[in-house]
Scaffold this motif. Structure first.
Motif: not given
Length: 153
Positions: A46-66
């Motif tokens: 599912n292309g939408a779900f594939n993009r979703l995991i990459h958005k999750l990576g962006q959220i983690v990069a922007a919000n988790i100090e580690e």
């Protein structure tokens, strides 16, 4: 041998060509009724779900100090390793350390992982984020954040 994908639908006790294009491709290969053919079965991603995991990576990069300084892809790979989600485990002899179990994250590409396994990896990553980094959240809230971030960008 061609690596062309031909899509099928699951029917009761069989697979049938998914559309007229699939029928045309089968005819072009001169397959006859009753021929035995070799196939690898996977559910398309599912292309939408594939993009979703990459958005999750962006959220983690922007919000988790580690994860500061990492891009979305690096975050997902690190989360795969931490959560043992979609990883192969191998024993390695590391100089100065000795033998240890190492996790190698598998590719999440369309060609490497089908939809069912991909969703399991994504859910395991969300659970890991909740258990380690955002302990007051739920996996569903993490997924919802990624969906909202995806819709906003």
């Amino acid at each position: 041998m061609s690596k062309e994908k031909i899509y099928f639908r699951v029917a009761k006790g069989s697979l049938i060509p998914a559309d007229s294009y699939a029928i045309t491709r089968l005819k072009a290969r001169n397959y006859k009724l009753g021929d035995v053919v070799s196939v690898v079965i996977s559910k398309p991603r599912n292309g939408a779900f594939n993009r979703l995991i990459h958005k999750l990576g962006q959220i983690v990069a922007a919000n988790i100090e580690e994860f500061e300084g990492l891009d979305a892809h690096q975050c997902i790979k690190r989360l795969q390793i931490e959560a043992n989600a979609g990883c192969d485990e191998v024993m390695a002899n590391i100089p100065g350390v000795g033998k240890c179990l190492c996790r190698i994250p598998r590719s999440l590409s369309y060609e490497s992982m089908d939809e069912i396994e991909y969703q399991a990896v994504a859910k395991k990553i969300c659970h890991h984020i909740v258990n380690v980094y955002w302990t007051k959240s739920t996996p569903e809230q993490i997924e919802r954040m990624a969906i909202e971030y995806q819709e906003a960008t």
